[in-house]
Design an enzyme around this catalytic site. Structure first.
Site, PDB file in Angstrom:
ATOM      1  CG  HIS A   1      -4.524   0.861   3.875  1.00 35.89           C
ATOM      2  ND1 HIS A   1      -3.923  -0.135   2.970  1.00 35.89           N
ATOM      3  CD2 HIS A   1      -5.680   1.062   3.301  1.00 35.89           C
ATOM      4  CE1 HIS A   1      -4.404   0.056   1.796  1.00 35.89           C
ATOM      5  NE2 HIS A   1      -5.283   0.927   1.947  1.00 35.89           N
TER       6      HIS A   1
ATOM      7  CG  ASP B   1      -6.885   2.425  -0.740  1.00 33.33           C
ATOM      8  OD1 ASP B   1      -5.683   2.300  -1.001  1.00 33.33           O
ATOM      9  OD2 ASP B   1      -7.276   1.871   0.320  1.00 33.33           O
TER      10      ASP B   1
ATOM     11  CB  CYS C   1      -1.012   0.181   0.974  1.00 35.60           C
ATOM     12  SG  CYS C   1      -0.178  -0.222   2.783  1.00 35.60           S
TER      13      CYS C   1
END
Lengths: 324, 677
Positions: free
Chosen positions: B462, B478, B419
């Site tokens: 994250h 995202d 991520c």
């Protein structure tokens, strides 16, 4: 200052005598037991306060809980400690007389007050109220007899001081104690000083003392009668496998008289010498009496008679200015 | 006082306290220095050797004093890097170790015991789980056992344990009551805190450096929602906003920090305008040693006490007043639908447009190329997301390291990462395209362990991107969601399965996945949560709520009545424990049976037994009894005498006595009826 202390001590004596009256047997109870946190108990509380501060400052509930738990434990301990002590019954055996300078022993029998209830546990400690020397007793080790030595210096009739019994069971957080008076009077005989026996005949009151030789002259052997003093058994004979026979002495019953305080020596020494004579006459089963200026004991023999005579000596008023 | 000098060899209390010390030191292995632990080990060995009689005298005080001076110097040296709290704990352990070696008097023993209790208390600074509490209670029991054996040395171990057990059971309810009603004070003064090794997130993220992300399943925090739950797409737990990028590393901007402290001094707290659905929930955060808190945007503290403890920063971040040294519970209210458009837009924009002048040339070229094609900011951002949807981009936890021009390398060569690689690349591209953007780190998702309660673990960590899109304010992007949609919907595990990787491969994988095990894990997670919430999280507010529930309203007189009530309750408890009449008398069976028989006989014959011996009583009453009853009573009397004086009572005899007693009673009852008839 000293006067105040004296007054206070008098007041305390009166108070404790009213609260725990003298008796040969004490069943410990609410009235006779005192309980207070021990030094260690106070330290423990201080530690709890520290834990509380630490727990509060770190906002740590477990630390706070530990602190409260320890406090609760101490509270529970207060009762366990008291109950343990309150299960005891203490009985004093009559104290045996001793010669001055010898230690007397007060024997305390410990038992449970109620047979169906649990008996006390842990270490039980005792000391004389005035003397911090402690005697320990482990109740779990079946030590149900507490022997407390009492050191004597001078002859006399001594009312024994109170005995302090205390126990820190179970965790030492509390000190549970009691001051017990067992109502015992200790007769302290004069110390022995060897001296020749000087027995005045009964008739010859006021006469000069006459020597009584030969009262222990050996006369004959006869059959041993149950109850006769063992010292008269002819052991040599018995040891050879013979029957039990005892030695008979001439003049055994014939001579009896009074022992008197010697006037030519110092009073305490004379009393000690007299004590020695009483002992040796008793050993030889001679009948004798004791005559002191103020009192006398009529002639007799045996251990009770010896005790009566020696007690008379012990109670003889101390000469003013005289030393022990 | 028991003997002021302790016996040395064979003294159980000393050995027990030595063992206890060893166990406590082991339980404090985390904060304790290794050489302090070795010293403690030596001290315990000294005690064991003395107990076994290998030596006959403890080391001399002079030796130990010398040792103490040396140790103190060493500890002072190490203490500089340890911080005050750990130094103090180590000092305490050291002092105990030295004291243990020269423990010869009863006083030493008692001091040592007190220090042990304090060490147990210190243990709760470092561990607060149920298991830790259990362990320390056991250690406390051991400590009390050693103390008890000092004051009752020959009491049998079984009876010592029974007594201690009884004390624990008796003290526990009192302790619980005290815990509930004693006022929960706020900290009286500031305590030194441990410099902990921070776990979880960090204030710096350098995607290229990390070859593999830690896959810890450690708990990060637990959330319980009051009623409404956020949708899966809303479960973004913001922790940190990273606004400074140097071409490799994203970090918390120093300018932002300075601004924060300036505002705090002026007491100008951020108060964003909120609207839409409100979610109320409680978060129980695990200790991190840091000050950031977790919340779903836009999060605000719920209630006054939370407001006092939490500072709202202008980057929508929540900051605790004190670092999280232990578990911390706080309540929040979140408005997930509200736009993030408050704040100092000018300042935020300037700060989040800064890019390094050099490095990553390919990315710079790409950005200017794309910017020419998409003039609107939103379209530009969407185009970047579109680019990541290309199948050549892969989600992995074990990317190759990218040292030089990491964004270039990631976007054009490796095309695989986790991520923060994607978030970093996207935020950089946005900034190059003249759109203010920043990286946000935190957690996403969570596992529902019971209705409305979620646990979030470290592997849920994250990173995502926020871009300033004019009116709409900060908009969340995202990129991971397009690369590995499963990551967001089903969590890390599923995402990795799809990309052909596993989470920390272990032999227990099969077990781990089985439904029974998952249930068990959930159960424990739930227990842990309840523990944290109700026990560790019991604070002044919870206490006030409890009082309100009990009393209705909180007036002084009612509170006073409550305290009096608690005192009365404790007294009643103590009375129940200790009033002698209440307790059942523990008579042996044979005595009980005999007494019943004697009662029956005396009622029949009209002759009281009082305290007569059993045999004599039998002779007193035998004339009055009918034949069969006399026979039974005679047998009972004999059995009673036999059991009391000759042999230990047996079950068999008790059974027979019971039988005789029954027939005795029957006969007596019948005869009496006949007579009266």
């Amino acid at each position: 200052m000293r006067w105040i202390r004296h007054k206070l001590s008098q007041r305390w004596q009166r108070w404790i005598n009213a609260r725990i009256p003298p008796a040969t047997q004490h069943e410990l109870n609410l009235k006779s037991i005192f309980i207070f946190p021990s030094v260690f108990g106070w330290g423990y509380l201080v530690m709890c306060v520290c834990l509380f501060l630490l727990g509060t400052n770190y906002q740590n509930n477990l630390m706070l809980f530990l602190c409260y738990f320890l406090v609760a434990l101490m509270l529970v301990n207060l009762f366990i400690s008291y109950q343990n002590m309150a299960a005891l019954r203490v009985t004093a055996e009559p104290i045996r007389s001793v010669y001055a300078g010898q230690p007397a022993t007060l024997i305390l029998e410990l038992s449970a007050q109620n047979a169906s209830r649990r008996v006390a546990s842990g270490l039980l400690n005792a000391h004389w109220l005035s003397d911090p020397t402690v005697v320990h007793n482990d109740l779990d080790d079946s030590q149900w007899q507490l022997r407390l030595p009492y050191f004597t210096e001078q002859r006399g009739l001594k009312t024994l001081p109170r005995v302090t019994l205390f126990s820190n069971y179970p965790l030492g957080l509390f000190r549970c104690w009691s001051h017990l008076d067992f109502n015992q009077t200790l007769v302290i005989y004069p110390a022995l000083i060897p001296a020749p026996v000087r027995l005045d005949s009964i008739s010859g009151e006021g006469d000069s003392p006459s020597e009584q030789p030969g009262y222990d002259d050996f006369y004959a052997l006869r059959d041993y009668q149950v109850g006769e003093p063992l010292q008269r058994v002819a052991w040599k004979h018995v040891a050879k496998g013979g029957d039990w026979v005892s030695k008979a002495f001439s003049q055994q019953q014939s001579e009896s008289g009074y022992l008197q305080l010697a006037t030519d020596t110092e009073v305490e020494t004379a009393l000690s010498q007299l004590a020695y004579q009483i002992d040796s006459l008793t050993d030889k089963s001679v009948q004798f009496g004791v005559r002191l200026p103020d009192k006398d004991v009529p002639p007799s023999s045996g251990s009770d008679h010896r005790h009566a005579c020696l007690s008379l000596l012990a109670a003889y008023p101390r000469q003013k200015g005289g030393h022990a | 006082m028991s003997p002021p000098r302790l016996p040395i060899a064979g003294h159980t209390a000393s050995l027990t306290i030595a063992v206890l010390f060893a166990l406590i030191t082991l339980s404090l292995a985390e904060p304790a220095l290794i050489w302090i632990m070795l010293l403690a080990g030596c001290a315990v060995m000294v005690r064991v050797a003395l107990y076994l009689g290998w030596y006959h005298s403890a080391p001399s005080v002079r030796t130990i004093n010398l040792l103490a001076v040396l140790c103190a110097i060493a500890l002072a040296w190490f203490g500089m890097s340890l911080g005050l709290l750990l130094s103090m704990v180590n000092l305490l352990i050291m002092a105990c170790a030295l004291k243990l070696m020269i423990m010869t008097r009863r006083k030493d023993f008692l001091q040592l015991f007190t220090a042990m209790l304090f060490l147990i208390g210190c243990g709760f600074i470092f561990a607060q789980s149920i298991s830790a509490l259990t362990m320390y209670l056991v250690l406390l029991g051991l400590a009390l056992l050693s103390l008890l054996s000092a004051f009752a040395p020959s009491l049998a171990l079984a009876r010592q344990l029974r007594l201690l057990g009884l004390m624990f059971v008796q003290a526990a309810p009192i302790a619980v009551m005290l815990f509930l009603v004693m006022p929960q004070l706020s900290p009286l003064w500031k305590m030194p805190t441990a410099k902990s090794t921070s776990t979880g997130l960090s204030e710096q993220v350098t995607p290229g450096d990390i070859a593999s992300l830690s896959q810890s399943s450690e708990l990060a925090f637990t959330v319980s929602f009051d009623d409404a739950l956020p949708s899966v797409a809303q479960r973004y737990w913001r922790a940190l906003t990273l606004e400074d990028f140097d071409g490799k590393t994203w970090s918390v901007s120093q300018i932002r920090r300075d601004l924060r402290s300036q505002y705090r001094n002026q007491n100008r707290e951020f108060s964003p305008s909120v609207s839409g659905v409100a979610l109320r929930y409680q978060v129980i955060a695990e200790p991190t040693g840091q000050r950031w808190l977790y919340g779903i945007d836009i999060a605000q503290p719920d209630g006054q006490s939370n407001e006092r403890l939490i500072w709202k920063s202008h980057d929508y971040q929540l900051i605790a007043r004190e670092p999280l040294m232990s578990k911390r519970a706080y309540r929040l209210v979140s408005y997930p639908e509200a736009p993030l458009n408050s704040g100092h837009s000018r300042f935020d924009k300037t700060l989040n447009l800064r890019t390094p002048d050099t490095g990553n040339p390919k990315t710079q070229a790409l950005a200017s190329n794309m910017r020419q094609r998409y003039d609107s900011d939103a379209k530009y951002a969407r185009a970047i997301m579109q680019r990541f949807a290309d199948p050549s981009y892969r989600y992995t936890l074990e990317p190759d390291p990218m040292q030089m021009d990491p964004v270039d390398m990631f976007l054009f060569d490796k095309r695989s990462g986790f991520c923060s690689h994607y978030a970093s690349a996207m935020a950089y591209l946005l900034r190059l395209g003249n759109i203010p953007a920043r990286m946000v780190t935190g957690y996403h998702g969570g596992e529902e362990i019971s209705p409305n309660v979620f646990t979030v673990r470290q592997y849920d960590a994250h990173a995502w991107v926020e871009a300033w899109l004019g009116e709409r304010g900060w908009v969340r992007f995202d990129p991971t969601s397009v690369v590995a949609p499963a990551r967001l919907e089903y969590g890390l595990q599923r995402a990795l399965e799809e990309s052909g990787e596993t989470l920390d491969g272990s032999a227990f994988d099969g077990l781990y996945q089985s439904s029974g095990f998952i249930e068990l894990r959930r159960f424990f997670a739930n227990v842990d949560y309840l523990w944290s919430r109700w026990v560790l999280g019991f604070d002044a507010n919870a206490q006030r709520d409890l009082f309100k529930k009990l009393l209705g309203e909180l007036s002084a007189s009612r509170l006073a009545a409550l305290f009096v009530g608690v005192v009365v309750l404790i007294s009643i408890l103590l009375a129940l424990y200790f009033l002698p009449d209440w307790r059942r008398q523990h008579l042996p069976d044979h005595l009980k049976l005999y007494l019943q028989a004697a009662d029956a006989v005396s009622a029949y014959a009209g002759i009281e037994r009082n305290t007569q011996p059993a045999q004599r009583y039998f002779h007193r009453v035998e004339g009055e009894l009918p034949d069969s009853a006399r026979d039974n009573f005679s047998k009972l009397t004999e059995a009673f005498i036999a059991a009391s004086y000759q042999q230990s009572p047996s079950k068999e005899r008790a059974r027979r006595m019971k039988h005789w007693l029954r027939s005795l009673k029957r006969v007596l009852g019948k005869t009496k009826n006949d007579k009266s008839a």
